[in-house]
Design an enzyme around this catalytic site. Structure first.
Site, PDB file in Angstrom:
ATOM      1  N   GLU A   1       0.835  -1.210   0.000  1.00 34.77           N
ATOM      2  CA  GLU A   1       0.000   0.000   0.000  1.00 34.77           C
ATOM      3  C   GLU A   1       0.867   1.257   0.000  1.00 34.77           C
ATOM      4  O   GLU A   1       0.575   2.221  -0.709  1.00 34.77           O
ATOM      5  CB  GLU A   1      -0.941   0.002   1.210  1.00 34.77           C
ATOM      6  CG  GLU A   1      -2.065  -1.020   1.126  1.00 34.77           C
ATOM      7  CD  GLU A   1      -3.027  -0.748  -0.029  1.00 34.77           C
ATOM      8  OE1 GLU A   1      -3.214   0.417  -0.409  1.00 34.77           O
ATOM      9  OE2 GLU A   1      -3.587  -1.724  -0.565  1.00 34.77           O
TER      10      GLU A   1
ATOM     11  N   TYR B   1      -6.783   6.166   4.220  1.00 35.19           N
ATOM     12  CA  TYR B   1      -6.946   5.247   3.090  1.00 35.19           C
ATOM     13  C   TYR B   1      -6.118   3.973   3.290  1.00 35.19           C
ATOM     14  O   TYR B   1      -6.618   2.853   3.148  1.00 35.19           O
ATOM     15  CB  TYR B   1      -6.549   5.938   1.768  1.00 35.19           C
ATOM     16  CG  TYR B   1      -6.721   5.017   0.602  1.00 35.19           C
ATOM     17  CD1 TYR B   1      -7.953   4.892  -0.031  1.00 35.19           C
ATOM     18  CD2 TYR B   1      -5.671   4.207   0.174  1.00 35.19           C
ATOM     19  CE1 TYR B   1      -8.133   3.998  -1.065  1.00 35.19           C
ATOM     20  CE2 TYR B   1      -5.838   3.302  -0.859  1.00 35.19           C
ATOM     21  CZ  TYR B   1      -7.070   3.205  -1.485  1.00 35.19           C
ATOM     22  OH  TYR B   1      -7.250   2.314  -2.495  1.00 35.19           O
TER      23      TYR B   1
ATOM     24  N   ASP C   1     -12.176   5.636  -3.436  1.00 29.82           N
ATOM     25  CA  ASP C   1     -11.109   6.362  -4.128  1.00 29.82           C
ATOM     26  C   ASP C   1     -11.662   6.848  -5.471  1.00 29.82           C
ATOM     27  O   ASP C   1     -12.862   6.712  -5.744  1.00 29.82           O
ATOM     28  CB  ASP C   1      -9.849   5.489  -4.277  1.00 29.82           C
ATOM     29  CG  ASP C   1     -10.083   4.267  -5.153  1.00 29.82           C
ATOM     30  OD1 ASP C   1     -11.202   4.127  -5.699  1.00 29.82           O
ATOM     31  OD2 ASP C   1      -9.170   3.456  -5.312  1.00 29.82           O
TER      32      ASP C   1
END
Ligand code: SF4
Length: 307
Positions: A50, A135, A153
């Site tokens: 990520e 996020y 997103d």
């Protein structure tokens, strides 16, 4: 058609919602891009993927991610490494913005020193880690622990806007995304809806070629208007045939079956002549090849229904 169909904006009624959820998960599970971090539920490699993919295209992340894990296979190994080496790795692999390497190293140190080597499992607790924003925290909670909220997103907003006519407003997207996610299934769901936005519902949509499972309900597919918050003008592709296909699907969803002379005028007001039965048969043959529609000849009549 349901009382609160996509024509009015917003998510459809509950029974339709279930079908929408199941078809997307089936579509995702049948075929998707195989990124290696999707094969694990270990939070450490998921966090690394990520952080790396915040600034780098996914295809390029694959190699850097594998090299990184070979060098530092666990949070403990990363925490024990000199910070300079981690930053040098980041530069050598052109992963951009070296502070992310420092944050990742710091997060690994927190895991070892403050959390006894065990990752926290909720989005809120994960945000306590250095450099982990909402996020990333939600992604790790979803993909490692199946414990996240619905991801919102740019890709997801585009999908929601097109499919369900959700207005371009962050609060509206958050609510719709949360309502759409099946309870307790954030791992598969967030992967699936992001895959839909990446593979089928990109800026130029591939509704038919990607076999989008939401064509039956999609507002844009029916109307032919594929603009979105990040696509201000109609993407350049042959949209009108897609629009007609959308209308066939929508009409057949409304009625169990229709003969061609009943279906035709529901698809186009100028049905007849060059855009008459032969044209409609061509459209239906395409839809049949795509596995969406079934055509049957009975008593000298041709009847179409959804497959
Ligand atoms: S039918 Fe097309 S526009 Fe609608 S959600 Fe699917 S890919 Fe996006």
């Amino acid at each position: 058609m349901s009382d609160s169909g996509p024509d009015e904006g917003g998510l459809p009624a509950d029974d339709t919602l279930e079908a929408i959820q199941e078809t997307l998960i089936e579509w995702y599970e049948a075929d998707h891009r195989e990124y290696p971090w999707r094969q694990t539920d270990d939070p450490y490699p998921i966090l690394v993927s990520e952080v790396m993919s915040q600034q780098t295209q996914l295809d390029r992340v694959v190699e850097a991610w594998a090299d990184f894990l070979e060098e530092w296979p666990t949070a403990e190994a990363l925490a024990a490494a000199p910070r300079g080496e981690v930053v040098a790795f980041w530069s050598d692999h052109t992963l951009g913005y070296n502070n992310r390497a420092k944050y990742l190293h710091e997060a690994a140190t927190q895991i070892v020193e403050d959390y006894d080597g065990t990752f926290p499992e909720t989005p809120a607790a994960l945000q306590e880690l250095m450099g982990v924003g909402p996020y990333t925290a939600n992604a790790v909670a979803s993909f490692a622990f199946n414990n996240g909220d619905a991801v919102v997103d740019t890709n997801v907003k585009r999908v929601l806007y097109r499919a369900f006519d959700i207005p371009d407003d962050d609060a509206a997207f958050e609510t719709a995304a949360a309502d759409l996610m099946p309870a307790g299934r954030s791992r598969v769901w967030n992967n699936a809806i992001m895959e839909l936005g990446g593979v089928a519902c990109g800026k130029t949509p591939n509704c038919d070629t990607a076999g989008c499972p939401w064509r039956e309900w999609c507002h844009a597919y029916e109307s032919g208007d594929f603009t979105a918050p990040d696509v201000p003008t109609q993407p350049s592709f042959e949209g009108s045939r897609r629009q007609m296909r959308g209308r066939v699907i929508r009409a057949l969803g409304e009625y169990d079956e229709l003969t061609l002379d009943k279906l035709g005028p529901r698809v186009r007001v100028d049905y007849g002549g060059e855009t008459g039965e032969e044209w409609l048969r061509g459209l239906l043959a395409d839809l049949s090849d795509d596995g969406l529609v079934k055509i049957e000849d009975t008593n000298e009549q041709t009847v179409a229904r959804l497959r």
